[in-house]
Design a protein around this motif. Structure first.
Motif, PDB file in Angstrom:
ATOM      1  N   TYR A  74      58.458  83.728 100.820  1.00 59.12           N
ATOM      2  CA  TYR A  74      58.026  83.880  99.427  1.00 59.12           C
ATOM      3  C   TYR A  74      57.349  85.235  99.214  1.00 59.12           C
ATOM      4  N   GLN A  75      56.508  85.637 100.163  1.00 60.57           N
ATOM      5  CA  GLN A  75      55.827  86.929 100.052  1.00 60.57           C
ATOM      6  C   GLN A  75      56.824  88.079 100.126  1.00 60.57           C
ATOM      7  N   MET A  76      57.778  87.996 101.051  1.00 62.12           N
ATOM      8  CA  MET A  76      58.796  89.042 101.172  1.00 62.12           C
ATOM      9  C   MET A  76      59.600  89.178  99.886  1.00 62.12           C
ATOM     10  N   ALA A  77      59.936  88.047  99.273  1.00 62.06           N
ATOM     11  CA  ALA A  77      60.753  88.072  98.064  1.00 62.06           C
ATOM     12  C   ALA A  77      60.000  88.623  96.867  1.00 62.06           C
ATOM     13  N   GLN A  78      58.685  88.613  96.925  1.00 61.85           N
ATOM     14  CA  GLN A  78      57.910  89.200  95.831  1.00 61.85           C
ATOM     15  C   GLN A  78      57.811  90.718  95.936  1.00 61.85           C
ATOM     16  N   TYR A  79      57.806  91.237  97.180  1.00 66.45           N
ATOM     17  CA  TYR A  79      57.470  92.653  97.339  1.00 66.45           C
ATOM     18  C   TYR A  79      58.578  93.523  97.932  1.00 66.45           C
ATOM     19  N   LEU A  97      57.809  86.498  88.003  1.00 60.02           N
ATOM     20  CA  LEU A  97      57.683  87.053  89.354  1.00 60.02           C
ATOM     21  C   LEU A  97      59.026  87.431  89.969  1.00 60.02           C
ATOM     22  N   PHE A  98      60.118  86.868  89.426  1.00 64.91           N
ATOM     23  CA  PHE A  98      61.434  87.053  90.026  1.00 64.91           C
ATOM     24  C   PHE A  98      62.501  87.234  88.960  1.00 64.91           C
ATOM     25  N   HIS A  99      63.657  87.725  89.391  1.00 65.94           N
ATOM     26  CA  HIS A  99      64.890  87.626  88.611  1.00 65.94           C
ATOM     27  C   HIS A  99      65.619  86.378  89.109  1.00 65.94           C
ATOM     28  N   TRP A 100      66.329  85.700  88.210  1.00 64.05           N
ATOM     29  CA  TRP A 100      66.907  84.399  88.542  1.00 64.05           C
ATOM     30  C   TRP A 100      68.419  84.398  88.413  1.00 64.05           C
ATOM     31  N   VAL A 101      69.085  83.825  89.417  1.00 69.17           N
ATOM     32  CA  VAL A 101      70.533  83.621  89.389  1.00 69.17           C
ATOM     33  C   VAL A 101      70.779  82.145  89.660  1.00 69.17           C
ATOM     34  N   GLY A 102      71.493  81.493  88.775  1.00 65.38           N
ATOM     35  CA  GLY A 102      71.733  80.058  88.937  1.00 65.38           C
ATOM     36  C   GLY A 102      71.990  79.413  87.601  1.00 65.38           C
ATOM     37  N   PHE A 200      60.315  61.021  91.199  1.00 69.03           N
ATOM     38  CA  PHE A 200      59.603  61.806  90.192  1.00 69.03           C
ATOM     39  C   PHE A 200      60.261  61.597  88.831  1.00 69.03           C
ATOM     40  N   GLN A 201      59.486  61.723  87.791  1.00 68.13           N
ATOM     41  CA  GLN A 201      60.006  61.501  86.444  1.00 68.13           C
ATOM     42  C   GLN A 201      60.970  62.590  85.981  1.00 68.13           C
ATOM     43  N   GLU A 202      60.849  63.778  86.518  1.00 68.04           N
ATOM     44  CA  GLU A 202      61.684  64.874  86.047  1.00 68.04           C
ATOM     45  C   GLU A 202      62.501  65.474  87.191  1.00 68.04           C
ATOM     46  N   THR A 203      63.695  65.917  86.852  1.00 69.03           N
ATOM     47  CA  THR A 203      64.559  66.582  87.814  1.00 69.03           C
ATOM     48  C   THR A 203      64.607  68.062  87.472  1.00 69.03           C
ATOM     49  N   LYS A 204      64.309  68.915  88.436  1.00 73.24           N
ATOM     50  CA  LYS A 204      64.374  70.357  88.225  1.00 73.24           C
ATOM     51  C   LYS A 204      65.569  70.929  88.983  1.00 73.24           C
ATOM     52  N   SER A 205      65.877  72.193  88.716  1.00 75.82           N
ATOM     53  CA  SER A 205      67.042  72.825  89.337  1.00 75.82           C
ATOM     54  C   SER A 205      66.633  73.935  90.287  1.00 75.82           C
ATOM     55  N   PHE A 206      67.447  74.116  91.330  1.00 69.66           N
ATOM     56  CA  PHE A 206      67.281  75.215  92.266  1.00 69.66           C
ATOM     57  C   PHE A 206      68.021  76.458  91.779  1.00 69.66           C
ATOM     58  N   TYR A 207      67.469  77.618  92.134  1.00 67.90           N
ATOM     59  CA  TYR A 207      68.051  78.915  91.804  1.00 67.90           C
ATOM     60  C   TYR A 207      67.973  79.835  93.020  1.00 67.90           C
ATOM     61  N   PHE A 208      68.705  80.948  92.954  1.00 67.40           N
ATOM     62  CA  PHE A 208      68.454  82.099  93.807  1.00 67.40           C
ATOM     63  C   PHE A 208      67.451  82.962  93.058  1.00 67.40           C
ATOM     64  N   ALA A 209      66.337  83.316  93.709  1.00 70.39           N
ATOM     65  CA  ALA A 209      65.300  84.144  93.081  1.00 70.39           C
ATOM     66  C   ALA A 209      65.259  85.505  93.765  1.00 70.39           C
ATOM     67  N   PHE A 210      65.311  86.576  92.973  1.00 70.27           N
ATOM     68  CA  PHE A 210      65.349  87.943  93.491  1.00 70.27           C
ATOM     69  C   PHE A 210      64.063  88.681  93.156  1.00 70.27           C
ATOM     70  N   SER A 211      63.639  89.542  94.070  1.00 71.68           N
ATOM     71  CA  SER A 211      62.455  90.366  93.831  1.00 71.68           C
ATOM     72  C   SER A 211      62.637  91.184  92.555  1.00 71.68           C
ATOM     73  N   ARG A 212      61.516  91.463  91.892  1.00 71.73           N
ATOM     74  CA  ARG A 212      61.585  92.169  90.611  1.00 71.73           C
ATOM     75  C   ARG A 212      62.160  93.577  90.752  1.00 71.73           C
ATOM     76  N   ILE A 218      72.959  94.247  90.781  1.00 70.03           N
ATOM     77  CA  ILE A 218      73.099  93.161  91.762  1.00 70.03           C
ATOM     78  C   ILE A 218      72.894  91.810  91.080  1.00 70.03           C
ATOM     79  N   ILE A 219      71.851  91.712  90.266  1.00 73.09           N
ATOM     80  CA  ILE A 219      71.566  90.461  89.556  1.00 73.09           C
ATOM     81  C   ILE A 219      72.737  90.091  88.652  1.00 73.09           C
ATOM     82  N   GLU A 220      73.191  91.049  87.859  1.00 70.58           N
ATOM     83  CA  GLU A 220      74.282  90.784  86.917  1.00 70.58           C
ATOM     84  C   GLU A 220      75.579  90.464  87.645  1.00 70.58           C
ATOM     85  N   GLY A 221      75.825  91.184  88.749  1.00 71.84           N
ATOM     86  CA  GLY A 221      77.052  90.960  89.509  1.00 71.84           C
ATOM     87  C   GLY A 221      77.104  89.588  90.141  1.00 71.84           C
ATOM     88  N   LEU A 222      75.966  89.117  90.689  1.00 70.02           N
ATOM     89  CA  LEU A 222      75.950  87.814  91.347  1.00 70.02           C
ATOM     90  C   LEU A 222      75.959  86.670  90.335  1.00 70.02           C
TER      91      LEU A 222
END
Length: 253
Positions: A74-79, A97-102, A200-212, A218-222
């Motif tokens: 998590y720390q590596m992905a932030q910086y 904190l991140f760019h999101w793909v998913g 749990f009452q709510e279901t959340k979704s997983f993503y690929f998270a990219f450093s800012r 890269i974000i747009e391409g993926l």
């Protein structure tokens, strides 16, 4: 006309990103990402990422996909620039904190206790106030449950959650059902030794998270590659294959 425009945009994005490389970090979270018995990092998200890289022409750096404790990843992905962490739950406090793909798949979470601990009862999160809850440090669950003022026992990885229950150092542990079955077996125990108390009452979704500081191309391409996979059926093919591989009897059935 719209179909043609999508193809033009796809190839523009892929062309600008082609030849770039990324650093990829993840944790033990089957069936999405984990290390198999041969020491290879594998899983649903791993296969999706590899296919996205193939479609986009983007590559991994020389270290490949690194499987690390979540807090370190998590720390590596932030910086670190051009770095992706997965599989990440998209929370409001993480949004900037991140760019999101998913998205790449759902997180449906159950709360587990040892079968022999019938003194541990609860039907909703509020009922867990008296109990020690094992969660992975810096995970989405740790953030969510801390906000509710619950008593958390912070651990390094998913295996540790079930170790803490077995050793009497925690009372309950939230986990995805397929992942729970895998970790319990890894520890040399049987799924029947644990009881899923409630979902749990709510279901959340997983993503690929990219450093800012990841290149926008890269974000747009993926993201474009992922959308192409939905259209050509390869996304469903990969997801269904892993679903069959990790199927367990649904809780309460």
């Amino acid at each position: 006309m719209l179909h043609i425009l999508r193809w033009v945009l796809l190839w523009c994005w892929l062309g600008s990103a082609m030849g770039a490389t990324i650093q990829a970090v993840t944790e033990e979270l089957p069936p999405y990402n984990y290390r198999d018995k041969d020491g290879q990092v594998t899983g649903l998200s791993v296969d999706l990422l590899k296919r996205m890289l193939e479609v986009s022409g983007i590559g991994l750096d020389r270290k490949g996909i690194q499987l690390l404790p979540w807090a370190r990843a998590y720390q590596m992905a932030q910086y670190d620039p051009n770095t992706v962490i997965f599989s990440m739950i998209r929370l409001p406090e993480r949004e900037a904190l991140f760019h999101w793909v998913g998205p790449i798949g759902p997180r449906v979470t159950w709360v587990y206790r040892l079968a022999k601990r019938d003194d541990v009862v609860g039907h909703q999160l509020a009922d867990l106030a008296p109990w020690r809850i094992a969660v992975v440090r810096d995970s989405a669950l740790a953030i969510e449950l801390a906000e509710k003022g619950l008593n958390l026992v912070l651990v390094h990885d998913e295996d540790d959650k079930f170790r803490m229950l077995l050793h009497g150092r925690a009372d309950v542990a939230p986990a995805m059902q397929m992942g729970a079955a895998y970790h319990i077996e890894t520890l040399g125990h049987h799924y029947s030794e644990f009881v899923p108390m409630f979902e749990f009452q709510e279901t959340k979704s997983f993503y690929f998270a990219f450093s800012r500081n990841t290149d926008a191309a890269i974000i747009e391409g993926l993201q474009a590659a992922l959308e192409q996979m939905h259209r050509d059926g390869s996304f469903d093919e990969i997801s269904q294959a892993w679903g069959r591989r990790f199927w367990v009897q649904p809780a309460g059935k």
